[in-house]
Design a protein around this motif. Structure first.
Motif, PDB file in Angstrom:
ATOM      1  N   GLY A   1       0.831  -1.218   0.000  1.00  0.00           N
ATOM      2  CA  GLY A   1       0.000   0.000   0.000  1.00  0.00           C
ATOM      3  C   GLY A   1       0.856   1.255   0.000  1.00  0.00           C
TER       4      GLY A   1
ATOM      5  N   THR B   1       1.752   3.131  -2.292  1.00  0.00           N
ATOM      6  CA  THR B   1       1.334   4.197  -3.219  1.00  0.00           C
ATOM      7  C   THR B   1       0.160   4.992  -2.665  1.00  0.00           C
ATOM      8  OG1 THR B   1      -0.048   2.541  -4.278  1.00  0.00           O
ATOM      9  CG2 THR B   1       2.076   3.012  -5.329  1.00  0.00           C
ATOM     10  N   GLY B   2      -0.388   4.582  -1.526  1.00  0.00           N
ATOM     11  CA  GLY B   2      -1.588   5.229  -0.986  1.00  0.00           C
ATOM     12  C   GLY B   2      -1.261   6.454  -0.150  1.00  0.00           C
ATOM     13  N   PHE B   3      -2.305   7.096   0.328  1.00  0.00           N
ATOM     14  CA  PHE B   3      -2.213   8.312   1.136  1.00  0.00           C
ATOM     15  C   PHE B   3      -1.353   8.069   2.393  1.00  0.00           C
ATOM     16  CE2 PHE B   3      -4.954  10.380   4.607  1.00  0.00           C
ATOM     17  CZ  PHE B   3      -4.288  11.587   4.579  1.00  0.00           C
ATOM     18  N   ILE B   4      -1.651   7.019   3.125  1.00  0.00           N
ATOM     19  CA  ILE B   4      -0.896   6.742   4.353  1.00  0.00           C
ATOM     20  C   ILE B   4       0.443   6.084   3.997  1.00  0.00           C
ATOM     21  CG2 ILE B   4      -0.922   5.546   6.584  1.00  0.00           C
ATOM     22  CD1 ILE B   4      -4.022   5.536   6.370  1.00  0.00           C
TER      23      ILE B   4
ATOM     24  N   ARG C   1       0.553  -3.661  -6.853  1.00  0.00           N
ATOM     25  CA  ARG C   1       0.085  -4.288  -8.095  1.00  0.00           C
ATOM     26  C   ARG C   1       0.618  -3.561  -9.322  1.00  0.00           C
ATOM     27  NH1 ARG C   1      -6.317  -2.526  -7.740  1.00  0.00           N
ATOM     28  NH2 ARG C   1      -5.913  -0.465  -6.877  1.00  0.00           N
ATOM     29  N   ARG C   2       1.337  -2.459  -9.107  1.00  0.00           N
ATOM     30  CA  ARG C   2       1.844  -1.702 -10.250  1.00  0.00           C
ATOM     31  C   ARG C   2       3.201  -2.263 -10.691  1.00  0.00           C
ATOM     32  NH1 ARG C   2       0.535   4.624  -8.788  1.00  0.00           N
ATOM     33  NH2 ARG C   2      -1.380   4.240  -7.638  1.00  0.00           N
TER      34      ARG C   2
ATOM     35  N   CYS D   1      -3.002  -1.749   2.599  1.00  0.00           N
ATOM     36  CA  CYS D   1      -3.771  -1.854   1.345  1.00  0.00           C
ATOM     37  C   CYS D   1      -5.252  -1.754   1.591  1.00  0.00           C
ATOM     38  CB  CYS D   1      -3.546  -3.235   0.735  1.00  0.00           C
ATOM     39  SG  CYS D   1      -2.069  -3.274  -0.178  1.00  0.00           S
ATOM     40  N   GLY D   2      -5.975  -1.421   0.571  1.00  0.00           N
ATOM     41  CA  GLY D   2      -7.437  -1.508   0.641  1.00  0.00           C
ATOM     42  C   GLY D   2      -8.104  -0.570  -0.342  1.00  0.00           C
ATOM     43  N   GLU D   3      -9.052  -1.115  -1.107  1.00  0.00           N
ATOM     44  CA  GLU D   3      -9.847  -0.295  -2.035  1.00  0.00           C
ATOM     45  C   GLU D   3     -10.646   0.722  -1.237  1.00  0.00           C
ATOM     46  OE1 GLU D   3     -10.180  -0.404  -5.332  1.00  0.00           O
ATOM     47  OE2 GLU D   3      -9.333  -2.343  -5.934  1.00  0.00           O
TER      48      GLU D   3
ATOM     49  N   ARG E   1      -8.708  -6.324   1.308  1.00  0.00           N
ATOM     50  CA  ARG E   1      -8.294  -6.276   2.721  1.00  0.00           C
ATOM     51  C   ARG E   1      -8.075  -7.706   3.231  1.00  0.00           C
ATOM     52  NH1 ARG E   1     -11.135  -1.816   1.632  1.00  0.00           N
ATOM     53  NH2 ARG E   1     -10.311   0.118   2.503  1.00  0.00           N
TER      54      ARG E   1
ATOM     55  N   GLY F   1      -8.656   5.642  13.073  1.00  0.00           N
ATOM     56  CA  GLY F   1      -9.773   6.542  12.830  1.00  0.00           C
ATOM     57  C   GLY F   1      -9.539   7.243  11.501  1.00  0.00           C
TER      58      GLY F   1
ATOM     59  N   VAL G   1      -8.122   9.563   8.961  1.00  0.00           N
ATOM     60  CA  VAL G   1      -6.790  10.157   9.007  1.00  0.00           C
ATOM     61  C   VAL G   1      -6.841  11.567   8.403  1.00  0.00           C
ATOM     62  CG1 VAL G   1      -4.387   9.895   8.291  1.00  0.00           C
ATOM     63  CG2 VAL G   1      -5.733   7.868   8.914  1.00  0.00           C
TER      64      VAL G   1
HETATM   65  N1  LIG Z   1      -7.316   7.168   5.230  1.00  0.00           N
HETATM   66  C1  LIG Z   1      -8.084   6.927   6.296  1.00  0.00           C
HETATM   67  O1  LIG Z   1      -8.731   7.848   6.864  1.00  0.00           O
HETATM   68  C2  LIG Z   1      -8.171   5.536   6.860  1.00  0.00           C
HETATM   69  C3  LIG Z   1      -8.821   5.329   8.089  1.00  0.00           C
HETATM   70  C4  LIG Z   1      -8.918   4.047   8.621  1.00  0.00           C
HETATM   71  C5  LIG Z   1      -8.377   2.982   7.917  1.00  0.00           C
HETATM   72  N2  LIG Z   1      -7.751   3.209   6.720  1.00  0.00           N
HETATM   73  C6  LIG Z   1      -7.237   2.043   5.990  1.00  0.00           C
HETATM   74  O2  LIG Z   1      -5.840   2.171   5.770  1.00  0.00           O
HETATM   75  C7  LIG Z   1      -5.492   1.626   4.488  1.00  0.00           C
HETATM   76  C8  LIG Z   1      -4.750   2.692   3.705  1.00  0.00           C
HETATM   77  O3  LIG Z   1      -5.576   3.839   3.586  1.00  0.00           O
HETATM   78  P1  LIG Z   1      -5.211   5.024   2.566  1.00  0.00           P
HETATM   79  O4  LIG Z   1      -6.045   6.185   2.979  1.00  0.00           O
HETATM   80  O5  LIG Z   1      -3.738   5.163   2.445  1.00  0.00           O
HETATM   81  O6  LIG Z   1      -5.819   4.432   1.216  1.00  0.00           O
HETATM   82  P2  LIG Z   1      -5.467   4.810  -0.304  1.00  0.00           P
HETATM   83  O7  LIG Z   1      -4.838   6.136  -0.410  1.00  0.00           O
HETATM   84  O8  LIG Z   1      -6.725   4.570  -1.072  1.00  0.00           O
HETATM   85  O9  LIG Z   1      -4.373   3.706  -0.710  1.00  0.00           O
HETATM   86  C9  LIG Z   1      -4.742   2.375  -0.790  1.00  0.00           C
HETATM   87  C10 LIG Z   1      -3.540   1.515  -1.118  1.00  0.00           C
HETATM   88  O10 LIG Z   1      -4.021   0.188  -1.285  1.00  0.00           O
HETATM   89  C11 LIG Z   1      -3.681  -0.281  -2.581  1.00  0.00           C
HETATM   90  N3  LIG Z   1      -4.793  -1.055  -3.133  1.00  0.00           N
HETATM   91  C12 LIG Z   1      -6.083  -0.685  -3.179  1.00  0.00           C
HETATM   92  N4  LIG Z   1      -6.816  -1.648  -3.752  1.00  0.00           N
HETATM   93  C13 LIG Z   1      -5.953  -2.640  -4.093  1.00  0.00           C
HETATM   94  C14 LIG Z   1      -6.121  -3.892  -4.726  1.00  0.00           C
HETATM   95  N5  LIG Z   1      -7.299  -4.337  -5.130  1.00  0.00           N
HETATM   96  N6  LIG Z   1      -5.022  -4.657  -4.932  1.00  0.00           N
HETATM   97  C15 LIG Z   1      -3.793  -4.210  -4.532  1.00  0.00           C
HETATM   98  N7  LIG Z   1      -3.581  -3.024  -3.921  1.00  0.00           N
HETATM   99  C16 LIG Z   1      -4.655  -2.254  -3.705  1.00  0.00           C
HETATM  100  C17 LIG Z   1      -3.456   0.955  -3.427  1.00  0.00           C
HETATM  101  O11 LIG Z   1      -2.594   0.588  -4.477  1.00  0.00           O
HETATM  102  P3  LIG Z   1      -2.703   1.225  -5.959  1.00  0.00           P
HETATM  103  O12 LIG Z   1      -1.853   2.464  -5.914  1.00  0.00           O
HETATM  104  O13 LIG Z   1      -2.175   0.152  -6.839  1.00  0.00           O
HETATM  105  O14 LIG Z   1      -4.160   1.544  -6.187  1.00  0.00           O
HETATM  106  C18 LIG Z   1      -2.841   1.902  -2.424  1.00  0.00           C
HETATM  107  O15 LIG Z   1      -1.464   1.655  -2.289  1.00  0.00           O
HETATM  108  C19 LIG Z   1      -6.811   1.200   3.830  1.00  0.00           C
HETATM  109  O16 LIG Z   1      -7.019  -0.164   4.041  1.00  0.00           O
HETATM  110  C20 LIG Z   1      -7.855   1.974   4.600  1.00  0.00           C
HETATM  111  O17 LIG Z   1      -9.118   1.322   4.675  1.00  0.00           O
HETATM  112  C21 LIG Z   1      -7.629   4.451   6.187  1.00  0.00           C
END
Ligand SMILES: NC(=O)c1ccc[n+]([C@@H]2O[C@H](COP(=O)([O-])OP(=O)(O)OC[C@H]3O[C@@H](n4cnc5c(N)ncnc54)[C@H](OP(=O)(O)O)[C@@H]3O)[C@@H](O)[C@H]2O)c1
Length: 295
Positions: free
Chosen positions: A6, A8-11, A31-32, A64-66, A84, A160, A162
């Motif tokens: 994960g 590449t994501g926000f966190i 996955r990239r 990770c997580g959609e 997840r 919570g 973020v």
């Molecule tokens: N942000 C919040 O407020 C918050 C709060 C509580 C929990 N969380 C949890 O923390 C995790 C990270 O959050 P985030 O805000 O950083 O999310 P995000 O910015 O949407 O990033 C999600 C990450 O997961 C990867 N991903 C998503 N779907 C995927 C799939 N089907 N197969 C492989 N990789 C996949 C993405 O990769 P790609 O770049 O390839 O898409 C990306 O690296 C998530 O599980 C989220 O539910 C977040």
């Protein structure tokens, strides 16, 4: 060396940058095409070369997580669950099948684990709720059980919302709030547990080495806000009014089950583990976290 899923994501980006700044080598799992380790297709196993890379890591961080922030069609629900619980199970099979194993797995979860709980204070001992997101969170956490059974220290980060720049909820709300269209959701009395991005990153860095963290941890600030309080505060910080209110019925019409599962759901988490271990927050109060996020 630390493996980060994960990244590449926000966190994940924030975690990756801070680890690298500290001189720690980060191996990304994604996955990239540019990921160091690619997710196996169709729920298969990591290649021998990728397992060899995992063998050299001392910790694995799973973020990770959609996105959960759109209407939950049957296909979205499958993607939310699979990205997840499914990916976590794949990761755990990978790290339990090698020797030596990483010492620690930090795996994302969310306060949505607790379901709709009104005004109750929720510490880590509370049971899971019955709704869709809670059941996903429970499966997501349970998918780490084989790692714990293999004596890997598992930390379940029940985060919570973020607050930070460049992603997450605030990046979606900033434009409407800046246009004076910020709105309270439903009654606005539902609790929102939140944490500043800097504090999530600081928790990850600390929990990699601090054996005192194990099992579920509410990764939240000590001062949850109601949605109404958040709406007024965020609007004030942006210097805009926020007089609007979106009725629950309109949210249900627009977003289906996602309205009750996310927008109207109330979770008032108490970060008992963080407080018990003297975690020093950079942003313990929401005004400071929101100001930092919009700066
Ligand atoms: N942000 C919040 O407020 C918050 C709060 C509580 C929990 N969380 C949890 O923390 C995790 C990270 O959050 P985030 O805000 O950083 O999310 P995000 O910015 O949407 O990033 C999600 C990450 O997961 C990867 N991903 C998503 N779907 C995927 C799939 N089907 N197969 C492989 N990789 C996949 C993405 O990769 P790609 O770049 O390839 O898409 C990306 O690296 C998530 O599980 C989220 O539910 C977040």
């Amino acid at each position: 060396m630390i493996a980060l899923a994960g990244a590449t994501g926000f966190i994940g980006r924030a975690v990756r940058d801070v680890l690298r700044m500290r001189g720690i080598k980060v191996v990304t799992i994604g996955r990239r095409a540019d990921a160091d380790i690619r997710w196996p297709s169709g729920g298969g196993e990591f290649s021998p070369a990728d397992r060899e890379k995992l063998r050299r890591t001392r910790a694995v961080v799973n973020l990770c997580g959609e996105s959960i922030g759109s209407r939950w069609t049957p296909a979205r629900r499958r993607a939310i669950r699979e990205s997840r619980a499914g990916l976590t199970a794949t990761l755990v099979r990978g790290i339990t099948s090698i020797e030596p194993r990483p010492r620690v797995l930090l795996s994302a979860s969310a306060v949505g684990f607790y379901g709709e709980r009104g005004d109750d204070w929720l510490d880590e001992s509370e049971p899971p709720g019955p709704d869709f997101l809670a059941s996903v969170a429970r499966e997501w956490e349970e998918a780490t059980s084989p790692a714990a059974a293999a004596e890997i220290r598992v930390v379940l980060m029940r985060m919570g919302v973020v607050f930070g720049a460049g992603g997450g909820m605030l990046s979606r709300l900033r434009l409407p709030f800046s246009l004076g269209a910020g709105a309270k959701l439903g009654s606005g009395r539902q609790w929102m547990s939140w944490i500043a991005l800097e504090d999530v990153v600081s928790f990850v860095v600390r929990a990699i080495d601090d054996d005192g963290f194990e099992g579920p941890v509410n990764v939240t600030s000590p001062e949850p806000l109601t949605n109404g309080e958040f709406t007024s505060l965020f609007a004030r910080i942006l210097g805009r009014p926020a007089f609007l209110a979106l009725p629950a019925a309109a949210l249900r019409l627009g977003f289906g089950d996602m309205a009750d599962g996310v927008l109207l759901a109330s979770q008032r988490a108490r970060p008992s583990c963080l407080e018990g271990r003297g975690f020093a927050y950079v942003h313990p109060d929401a005004a400071s976290a929101l100001r930092a996020a919009v700066r």
